[in-house]
Structures are given as C-alpha cells and as structure tokens.
Write an enzyme that holds these catalytic residues in place. Structure first.
Site, PDB file in Angstrom:
ATOM      1  N   PHE A   1       0.816  -1.219   0.000  1.00 62.08           N
ATOM      2  CA  PHE A   1       0.000   0.000   0.000  1.00 62.08           C
ATOM      3  C   PHE A   1       0.859   1.282   0.000  1.00 62.08           C
ATOM      4  O   PHE A   1       0.797   2.090  -0.940  1.00 62.08           O
ATOM      5  CB  PHE A   1      -0.927  -0.069   1.224  1.00 62.08           C
TER       6      PHE A   1
ATOM      7  N   LEU B   1       6.300 -10.151  -2.993  1.00 60.20           N
ATOM      8  CA  LEU B   1       4.899 -10.347  -3.396  1.00 60.20           C
ATOM      9  C   LEU B   1       4.199 -11.352  -2.481  1.00 60.20           C
ATOM     10  O   LEU B   1       3.785 -12.433  -2.913  1.00 60.20           O
ATOM     11  CB  LEU B   1       4.792 -10.760  -4.874  1.00 60.20           C
TER      12      LEU B   1
ATOM     13  N   THR C   1       6.319   2.606  12.606  1.00 62.34           N
ATOM     14  CA  THR C   1       4.951   2.907  13.033  1.00 62.34           C
ATOM     15  C   THR C   1       4.921   3.526  14.430  1.00 62.34           C
ATOM     16  O   THR C   1       5.840   3.303  15.235  1.00 62.34           O
ATOM     17  CB  THR C   1       4.140   1.590  13.026  1.00 62.34           C
ATOM     18  N   ASP C   2       3.840   4.237  14.725  1.00 60.11           N
ATOM     19  CA  ASP C   2       3.655   4.764  16.090  1.00 60.11           C
ATOM     20  C   ASP C   2       3.297   3.641  17.065  1.00 60.11           C
ATOM     21  O   ASP C   2       3.338   3.840  18.283  1.00 60.11           O
ATOM     22  CB  ASP C   2       2.573   5.852  16.109  1.00 60.11           C
ATOM     23  N   GLU C   3       2.962   2.449  16.527  1.00 60.85           N
ATOM     24  CA  GLU C   3       2.510   1.366  17.408  1.00 60.85           C
ATOM     25  C   GLU C   3       3.631   0.854  18.313  1.00 60.85           C
ATOM     26  O   GLU C   3       3.375   0.175  19.299  1.00 60.85           O
ATOM     27  CB  GLU C   3       1.876   0.239  16.582  1.00 60.85           C
TER      28      GLU C   3
ATOM     29  N   TYR D   1       2.985  -7.624  16.002  1.00 55.89           N
ATOM     30  CA  TYR D   1       3.385  -6.703  14.914  1.00 55.89           C
ATOM     31  C   TYR D   1       4.221  -5.556  15.469  1.00 55.89           C
ATOM     32  O   TYR D   1       5.324  -5.276  14.993  1.00 55.89           O
ATOM     33  CB  TYR D   1       2.135  -6.161  14.199  1.00 55.89           C
TER      34      TYR D   1
ATOM     35  N   LYS E   1       8.215  -4.558  14.831  1.00 59.11           N
ATOM     36  CA  LYS E   1       8.656  -3.269  14.281  1.00 59.11           C
ATOM     37  C   LYS E   1       9.592  -2.577  15.274  1.00 59.11           C
ATOM     38  O   LYS E   1      10.577  -1.949  14.875  1.00 59.11           O
ATOM     39  CB  LYS E   1       7.454  -2.364  13.967  1.00 59.11           C
TER      40      LYS E   1
ATOM     41  N   ASN F   1      -2.229   5.079   8.266  1.00 62.79           N
ATOM     42  CA  ASN F   1      -2.415   5.624   6.907  1.00 62.79           C
ATOM     43  C   ASN F   1      -3.708   5.121   6.283  1.00 62.79           C
ATOM     44  O   ASN F   1      -4.178   4.032   6.618  1.00 62.79           O
ATOM     45  CB  ASN F   1      -1.293   5.130   5.998  1.00 62.79           C
TER      46      ASN F   1
END
Ligand code: NAD
Ligand code: TYD
Length: 350
Positions: free
Chosen positions: A12, A37, A131-133, A156, A160, A186
């Site tokens: 994305f 992919l 990410t902010d996570e 996840y 990260k 996003n």
C-alpha cells in the site's frame, strides 16, 4: 540519491511512495523495487510505469531475507540509498500467526542492514519506515513524542520495535547513515481491504455488515498516504542522519466516528436505492485481544525542522479514498478474487 532500493514497494504505502517519487516529486534517479509479493503485494500497481518509466523503474521479485538476492540488487544497480517499507503489517494477522512477522520484520531488516553495511562506501542513506505502534497505547490524554519509551503490545508492534532498534544500533555502532520515521495510521488508494478504512468502504458498498471491534471507542490518528510519502521523502533528503521523526495528521478519531463518517460520505456520494443510511450496517463484534486504546502523535519536530505539514484533512482524504475505490472496480475485483497474484507471471511471459 540516484539508485534507491525501495523494499516492499508493491504494498500500500510503497506503491504510493514510488508513484509519488516518479510522477510528482523532484527525484530524477532510478527506483529499484524489491518485493517478495506476499498476499499484500500487487505488482500490477505499476502496470503503467513498467512501460512508460521503464528506464527509471526496475522490479525485482525477492525476499528481503534472501541475502544473495539483496546483495545482487546492490551490486547490479549501484544502490546508494534504501527506503525500507517491506514488512508484514496487519495486527490481526500478527495475533493469529506471528512467525512471519518475526521473519520478515526482524530477520529481514537485519539482513538488509548487513548488506547495506558491506556497501557503506557508496550508501548515503538507509531510511527505515516504522509505526507509532512501537510506543504502545495512550490513555485519554497526551501524545507520543520521539522521546516516548517503546512499549509495543502486539506481535506486529514488537517486531517493528525490534527492527527500529536494529536500525538505530547500526547507525550508532557502524556509522551507517540511518533515519527512522514512525507514522500513525495511513489510509488512501491501493490499501489492501483487510484494514479498517478500505474494508468499511467496500463492505458498505456491498451492503455487508461493518464489523466494529469492541465499543468502537478506540482512537487512531489518521494520515492520508500521500502526505506520509511526502514526509518520508523530505526526511530522506534533509532529515538529520541518526534521528527518528514522528509523522501524523494530528487527526484523532474513534473507530466508530470514522466508520460513521465513511457511511455518511458514501450515502452522499453513492446514494443507495432505499432510504436507509449505511450506518445501519454497523455491527459491534468481539474486541481484538490486547487492543491498543489510543494512538496520538506529536509531529512538531518534523513540522519545525523540515517544514512539513499534511495537505489533506480527514474529510478531503476520505473523499479521495472513496472516489479511488469507486474508480477502480477492476483493482478491487482482482484483489478480491486473487487474480492480482497472477499478473506478474503473465507480465513476464508476454
Ligand atoms: P503492506 O502490507 O500493504 O505492504 C507490505 C509489502 O511488503 C508488500 O508488498 C509485501 O509483498 C512486501 N513484503 C512483505 N514481506 C516481505 C519480505 N520478506 N520480502 C520482501 N517483501 C516483503 O504494508 P503497508 O501498509 O504498505 O506498510 C508499509 C510499511 O509502513 C511497513 O513497514 C509498516 O510497518 C509501515 N507503516 C504502515 C502504516 C499503515 O497504516 N499501513 C503506518 C505506519 C507505518
Ligand atoms: P487496522 O486498520 O487493522 O490498523 P491498526 O490495528 O494498525 O491500527 O485497525 C484500525 C482500527 O480499527 C483498530 O483500532 C482496530 C479497528 N478495526 C475494527 O474495529 N474493525 C475491523 O474490521 C478492523 C480491520 C479494524
């Protein structure tokens, strides 16, 4: 930066980033898009650029964990910068099957860093997209800053966080020129319809239930994907090496309000055949385990240092997103039927 290795460019944000760089930015060099992919990668997103920009767009189907393939890409294309998007990205999948997250997000990042280190003489930047996570969850008050401690809650987020630490460590220990960006949620074109916003748009258009986890009171801070891409490019060009930057749209919304807004915009843009609002499709379902209550990001460092501000409001961004899904039924069908996975074979055979 003349030869940028973009990892995960068929996902994305990677798709939007490459399209932005080649079509709308001041970048004049080449993009080498390396993507394995997975289910989330769609090489067909570049069906147009693969021909119209064939001198500036190169695709390599490979895993970031595959040291030989990554090494070959660095050698063959004289890579002088990396923008690293490739990752498993969906929290719900990380709860059910965390193994792939450890492999791609941690081991894959480690592999890339090792190869980047061997090519340090030419490398001007390794930019890591995060990410902010990684900061965990906020209560009703306060914002995450670059000084907030890392407290990841999902597999996840933990994977990260680990990759961020590796990138930082390679900057400190080996002097690799690194930058890290930690962005909020996003939304926009090309998002795989497992994530909240595209899932709700497509379900609402089909008259299917809109599954809201728990009571819908969890808060996310939304940013239109092109604003994220512009921020990443500004950081790559002018960001201080060794630093991390928070990115956000300063747009906090409860999930329930987001879903209601999508319903109302759809009712306006695509009136249904009956008088009912699509809000009637909202269905409260069992909550996600460990569901973070609230994310909210202070991005003043990015705004003050690099002069970046988002261009889209939530309403304009959502309208553009809905319009994009309405205008691309073929893309949606291809993703829903799995047809998109065959495009790469057909393309290379033809
Ligand atoms: P996505 O899932 O849509 O795309 C991920 C891409 O990476 C896919 O094309 C996939 O094929 C590729 N990929 C996965 N594992 C790979 C591997 N081992 N080797 C090579 N390619 C691999 O993800 P996205 O939403 O575009 O997110 C991109 C990056 O941005 C991720 O690192 C994510 O953590 C980060 N991020 C996402 C958001 C968001 O809201 N989506 C917010 C902040 C940060
Ligand atoms: P998601 O798009 O999965 O992003 P993230 O978990 O990385 O924030 O989810 C956004 C929010 O929407 C999150 O609080 C979970 C919630 N959600 C639902 O309520 N229903 C859904 O069907 C999905 C996919 C998410």
């Amino acid at each position: 930066m003349e030869n940028i290795l973009v990892t995960g460019g068929c996902g994305f944000i990677g798709t939007n980033f490459i399209r932005y760089l080649l079509l709308d930015s001041d970048f004049t060099g080449r993009i080498i898009n390396l993507d394995s992919l997975t289910y989330a990668g769609n090489a067909e997103n570049f069906a147009d650029l693969a021909t119209s920009k064939s001198d500036r767009y190169i695709f390599i189907q490979a895993d970031i964990c595959d040291a030989k393939a990554v090494e070959r890409a660095f050698e063959t294309y004289g890579i002088d910068a990396v923008c690293h998007f490739a990752a498993e990205s969906h929290v719900d999948r990380s709860i059910v099957a965390p193994g792939a997250f450890i492999q791609s997000n941690i081991n894959g990042t480690f592999n890339l860093l090792e190869i980047a280190r061997r090519h340090a003489d030419r490398l001007v930047l390794f930019h890591h997209v995060s990410t902010d996570e990684v900061y965990g969850s906020l209560g009703p008050e306060g914002l995450f800053t670059e000084q907030s401690p890392y407290r990841p809650n999902s597999p996840y987020a933990a994977s990260k966080a680990a990759s961020d630490h590796l990138v930082r460590a390679y900057g400190k220990t080996y002097g690799l020129p690194v930058t890290i960006s930690n962005c909020s949620n996003n939304y926009g074109p090309y998002q795989f319809p497992e994530k909240l916003i595209p899932l709700m748009i497509l379900n609402a258009l089909d008259g299917k239930p809109l599954p809201v986890y728990g009571d819908g009171g969890n808060v996310r801070d939304w940013l239109f994907v092109t604003d994220h891409c512009r921020a990443v490019w500004e950081i790559m060009k002018r960001g201080t090496r060794g630093w991390m930057y928070n990115i956000s749209g300063r747009c906090e919304m409860t999930n329930l309000d987001t879903v209601k807004m999508i319903c109302d915009l759809l009712d306006e843009m695509v009136p249904g055949s009956d008088a009912n609002s699509r809000r009637d499709l909202i269905a409260f379902v069992r909550d996600r385990p460990g569901h973070d209550l609230r994310y909210a990001i202070d991005c003043s460092k990015l705004e003050n240092e690099l002069g970046w501000t988002p261009r889209e409001s939530f309403e304009t961004g959502l309208k553009k997103t809905i319009q994009w899904y309405l205008d691309h039924p073929q893309w949606v069908r291809s993703v829903e039927t799995g047809e998109y996975r065959k495009w790469i074979e057909r393309h290379y055979k033809e």
